[in-house]
Design a protein around this motif. Structure first.
Motif, PDB file in Angstrom:
ATOM      1  N   THR A 171       0.836  -1.210   0.000  1.00 20.76           N
ATOM      2  CA  THR A 171       0.000   0.000   0.000  1.00 20.76           C
ATOM      3  C   THR A 171       0.864   1.251   0.000  1.00 20.76           C
ATOM      4  N   ASN A 172       1.928   1.233   0.816  1.00 24.46           N
ATOM      5  CA  ASN A 172       2.832   2.389   0.843  1.00 24.46           C
ATOM      6  C   ASN A 172       3.502   2.596  -0.515  1.00 24.46           C
ATOM      7  N   GLU A 173       3.903   1.481  -1.134  1.00 19.56           N
ATOM      8  CA  GLU A 173       4.498   1.589  -2.472  1.00 19.56           C
ATOM      9  C   GLU A 173       3.476   2.094  -3.488  1.00 19.56           C
ATOM     10  N   TYR A 174       2.239   1.611  -3.313  1.00 21.77           N
ATOM     11  CA  TYR A 174       1.165   2.052  -4.209  1.00 21.77           C
ATOM     12  C   TYR A 174       0.900   3.538  -4.038  1.00 21.77           C
ATOM     13  N   VAL A 175       0.972   3.997  -2.795  1.00 21.91           N
ATOM     14  CA  VAL A 175       0.796   5.431  -2.528  1.00 21.91           C
ATOM     15  C   VAL A 175       1.891   6.230  -3.238  1.00 21.91           C
ATOM     16  N   LYS A 176       3.118   5.733  -3.159  1.00 25.09           N
ATOM     17  CA  LYS A 176       4.215   6.431  -3.832  1.00 25.09           C
ATOM     18  C   LYS A 176       4.007   6.452  -5.348  1.00 25.09           C
ATOM     19  N   GLU A 177       3.568   5.302  -5.892  1.00 21.71           N
ATOM     20  CA  GLU A 177       3.314   5.238  -7.329  1.00 21.71           C
ATOM     21  C   GLU A 177       2.200   6.197  -7.740  1.00 21.71           C
ATOM     22  N   MET A 178       1.136   6.270  -6.915  1.00 25.07           N
ATOM     23  CA  MET A 178       0.037   7.185  -7.236  1.00 25.07           C
ATOM     24  C   MET A 178       0.489   8.633  -7.136  1.00 25.07           C
ATOM     25  N   GLU A 179       1.357   8.942  -6.188  1.00 29.40           N
ATOM     26  CA  GLU A 179       1.879  10.305  -6.094  1.00 29.40           C
ATOM     27  C   GLU A 179       2.693  10.653  -7.344  1.00 29.40           C
ATOM     28  N   VAL A 180       3.503   9.674  -7.793  1.00 31.32           N
ATOM     29  CA  VAL A 180       4.271   9.895  -9.032  1.00 31.32           C
ATOM     30  C   VAL A 180       3.323  10.051 -10.215  1.00 31.32           C
ATOM     31  N   GLU A 181       2.268   9.204 -10.244  1.00 30.90           N
ATOM     32  CA  GLU A 181       1.307   9.275 -11.342  1.00 30.90           C
ATOM     33  C   GLU A 181       0.587  10.616 -11.349  1.00 30.90           C
ATOM     34  N   LEU A 182       0.213  11.094 -10.155  1.00 30.13           N
ATOM     35  CA  LEU A 182      -0.428  12.412 -10.071  1.00 30.13           C
ATOM     36  C   LEU A 182       0.530  13.506 -10.557  1.00 30.13           C
ATOM     37  N   THR A 183       1.781  13.373 -10.167  1.00 29.02           N
ATOM     38  CA  THR A 183       2.772  14.364 -10.603  1.00 29.02           C
ATOM     39  C   THR A 183       2.914  14.372 -12.124  1.00 29.02           C
ATOM     40  N   GLU A 184       2.760  13.198 -12.737  1.00 33.09           N
ATOM     41  CA  GLU A 184       2.872  13.116 -14.200  1.00 33.09           C
ATOM     42  C   GLU A 184       1.591  13.550 -14.901  1.00 33.09           C
ATOM     43  N   ILE A 185       0.429  13.247 -14.282  1.00 30.36           N
ATOM     44  CA  ILE A 185      -0.848  13.543 -14.939  1.00 30.36           C
ATOM     45  C   ILE A 185      -1.135  15.041 -14.945  1.00 30.36           C
ATOM     46  N   LYS A 186      -0.855  15.731 -13.848  1.00 28.57           N
ATOM     47  CA  LYS A 186      -1.224  17.138 -13.730  1.00 28.57           C
ATOM     48  C   LYS A 186      -0.631  18.004 -14.846  1.00 28.57           C
ATOM     49  N   VAL A 215       0.336  17.060 -17.809  1.00 26.52           N
ATOM     50  CA  VAL A 215      -0.300  16.626 -19.064  1.00 26.52           C
ATOM     51  C   VAL A 215      -1.704  17.206 -19.172  1.00 26.52           C
ATOM     52  N   LEU A 216      -2.446  17.179 -18.049  1.00 30.46           N
ATOM     53  CA  LEU A 216      -3.806  17.719 -18.051  1.00 30.46           C
ATOM     54  C   LEU A 216      -3.796  19.227 -18.286  1.00 30.46           C
ATOM     55  N   GLN A 217      -2.860  19.928 -17.653  1.00 33.35           N
ATOM     56  CA  GLN A 217      -2.757  21.372 -17.870  1.00 33.35           C
ATOM     57  C   GLN A 217      -2.424  21.680 -19.328  1.00 33.35           C
ATOM     58  N   SER A 218      -1.472  20.925 -19.878  1.00 32.75           N
ATOM     59  CA  SER A 218      -1.112  21.122 -21.285  1.00 32.75           C
ATOM     60  C   SER A 218      -2.298  20.821 -22.196  1.00 32.75           C
ATOM     61  N   LYS A 219      -3.018  19.754 -21.893  1.00 29.79           N
ATOM     62  CA  LYS A 219      -4.173  19.392 -22.710  1.00 29.79           C
ATOM     63  C   LYS A 219      -5.263  20.463 -22.601  1.00 29.79           C
ATOM     64  N   GLN A 270      -9.200  14.883 -22.383  1.00 28.93           N
ATOM     65  CA  GLN A 270      -9.153  15.724 -21.190  1.00 28.93           C
ATOM     66  C   GLN A 270     -10.069  15.174 -20.107  1.00 28.93           C
ATOM     67  N   ASP A 271     -11.284  14.772 -20.490  1.00 30.02           N
ATOM     68  CA  ASP A 271     -12.214  14.194 -19.513  1.00 30.02           C
ATOM     69  C   ASP A 271     -11.645  12.910 -18.922  1.00 30.02           C
ATOM     70  N   PHE A 272     -11.011  12.096 -19.789  1.00 35.20           N
ATOM     71  CA  PHE A 272     -10.417  10.855 -19.286  1.00 35.20           C
ATOM     72  C   PHE A 272      -9.306  11.155 -18.279  1.00 35.20           C
ATOM     73  N   LEU A 273      -8.432  12.110 -18.636  1.00 36.39           N
ATOM     74  CA  LEU A 273      -7.351  12.472 -17.715  1.00 36.39           C
ATOM     75  C   LEU A 273      -7.895  13.056 -16.421  1.00 36.39           C
ATOM     76  N   GLN A 274      -8.959  13.887 -16.535  1.00 34.36           N
ATOM     77  CA  GLN A 274      -9.554  14.478 -15.343  1.00 34.36           C
ATOM     78  C   GLN A 274     -10.160  13.394 -14.451  1.00 34.36           C
ATOM     79  N   ALA A 275     -10.864  12.457 -15.083  1.00 35.27           N
ATOM     80  CA  ALA A 275     -11.456  11.356 -14.301  1.00 35.27           C
ATOM     81  C   ALA A 275     -10.364  10.503 -13.658  1.00 35.27           C
TER      82      ALA A 275
END
Length: 468
Positions: A142-157, A159-163, A388-393
């Motif tokens: 779970t802790n590793e998953y939390v770290k992965e999700m934090e990295v994923e959020l850092t990558e998605i934001k 991309v979403l702003q650019s989109k 954009q909707d997919f990335l936002q969701a």
């Protein structure tokens, strides 16, 4: 014979424990046991026998107790425990006058109890430790998953702003293209209205010219028909006149005026001598007769009462046909004089119409290209909105999962510490489980009849022996 062999060979073996009054009672109630039996008294097993038995039992359970070396040491400790209990039984009887027997059966029960308890406790500890370790692994995952999700959020934001910026830019581009298309469409509609008006005007002028010309065409066609009926004899008939009739001469002068020659009978005969005379009249350029020629023709000839088909017919049928042709040409020229400006206007209108139609086609082509561009931009915009909707969701889902995971991990921080300590304690317990089970089994099998003083003494002695 059979019964004799039976009596000789059959032997009965009775095994009895000397513990308690049961042996004395049975011997008293059954004297034959004493009189007819051979009694073998088995005393305690020697140390070598006890060691051999324990080694035999523990040899098959080396994996359970922790290896061959530990099995050999435990075999020796088993002997020491049994013998120490035997010594304690003697002292117990001397001090408290209470007899307690320790038999080989007790020794075997001790070893079996130790091995059974050892198996049960190892399984219990391993099961509990496995569960705790599974829980710790889940927390770690779970802790590793939390770290992965934090990295994923850092990558998605980003991309979403650019989109989002791309979608906004695309929307502005679509708005500009739509505005251009609307302007082109407006111009095109005006051009279409102009083309429609010019088309109607052209059709009106063409219809008027057609109607005006239709008035003169029947007479002209009749003249052509009359000319077609002329043959070479008719022409020769006119040409042979030395002094032609006045009406015939009058008609030929009119023909010479139309042909642009000096009106005289000599010239008339020359014209009539031409074998292509009739064809020349048939192909005469009726569209471009000079106005001065028509005026002269009307003034000098056509206005005369003598210049009529009826009058000319009385003197020459061939001249009558030529007379009809002259009058038809005059009439057609007069009508054409009226129609000619309309034709000029018609040509101008047709030219303007063609230019307007070309402009209209160009605008239609331009509008079509803009509509295709708009369609492509709209499709791209819809795709971008969907992405954009997919990335936002996905962003919202990841944030929700991250929030829940953080709550879970924060709530289980203390549990994680406790589980870790418990797992470490269980690991230590597993390391000493053989010794603990050994002491527990010895206590259960041997220490029941003893008082607490003897029990404590035996436990200290056994623990010291195990530690050694």
């Amino acid at each position: 014979a059979f019964w004799a062999r039976v009596q000789e060979n059959v032997h009965f073996v009775l095994c009895m424990s000397p513990v308690g009054d049961r042996v004395r009672t049975r011997c008293r109630e059954n004297p034959c046991v004493m009189n007819s039996c051979t009694i073998d008294w088995f005393d305690q097993w020697p140390r070598e026998a006890l060691l051999a038995v324990s080694q035999q039992f523990l040899r098959d359970e080396q994996a359970t107790v922790g290896g061959e070396e530990i099995a050999l040491k435990l075999s020796e400790v088993c002997v020491d425990v049994h013998l120490s209990v035997s010594d304690s039984c003697d002292r117990f009887y001397e001090q408290l006058r209470r007899r307690f027997y320790v038999t080989p059966k007790t020794y075997l029960d001790f070893i079996n109890s130790f091995l059974s308890l050892m198996d049960a406790k190892k399984d219990e500890y391993e099961t509990v430790r496995s569960r705790i370790q599974t829980g710790l692994n889940k927390l770690h995952e779970t802790n590793e998953y939390v770290k992965e999700m934090e990295v994923e959020l850092t990558e998605i934001k980003p991309v979403l702003q650019s989109k989002t910026k791309d979608v906004q830019s695309l929307l502005e581009d679509i708005a500009k293209k739509q505005q251009n298309a609307d302007q082109v469409k407006m111009v095109m509609e005006k051009e279409a209205e102009l083309v429609q008006a010019q088309t109607e005007e052209t059709q009106r002028l063409a219809e008027e010219a057609r109607k005006d010309l239709e008035e003169a065409l029947p007479a002209l066609q009749a003249a052509y028909d009359a000319l077609a009926m002329l043959d070479k004899k008719d022409i020769v008939e006119i040409r042979t006149f030395v002094k032609p009739p006045k009406a015939v001469e009058f008609v030929m002068e009119a023909v010479l005026v139309l042909l642009g020659q000096q009106p005289s009978w000599e010239n008339a005969k020359k014209v009539l001598a031409d074998s292509q005379f009739v064809n020349k009249l048939m192909s005469f350029d009726k569209e471009h007769v000079p106005k001065s020629v028509i005026q002269r023709l009307n003034k000098q000839y056509l206005s005369s009462m003598m210049f009529t088909p009826e009058v000319v017919e009385q003197q020459s049928m061939a001249a009558k046909s030529i007379c009809i042709w002259v009058r038809a040409i005059s009439e057609y020229s007069q009508v054409n004089e009226v129609v000619l400006p309309k034709r000029e206007r018609l040509k101008a209108c047709e030219k303007m119409l063609h230019e307007a139609q070309a402009r209209l086609r160009e605008k239609q082509k331009q509008l079509h290209e803009l509509e295709l561009t708009l369609a492509a931009l709209t499709s791209s915009y819809q795709d971008s909105i969907a992405e954009q909707d997919f990335l936002q969701a996905q962003l919202e889902k990841t944030e929700l999962q991250l929030e829940r995971a953080k709550k879970l991990t924060h709530a289980l921080v203390d549990e994680s510490i406790r589980w870790t300590e418990t797992s470490e304690n269980l690991a230590r317990e597993i390391e000493v489980v053989s010794g603990n089970c050994f002491i527990a089994s010895a206590f259960l099998i041997y220490c029941g009849p003893f008082t607490s003083t003897y029990r404590d003494h035996l436990l200290r002695k056994w623990s010291t022996r195990l530690a050694a």
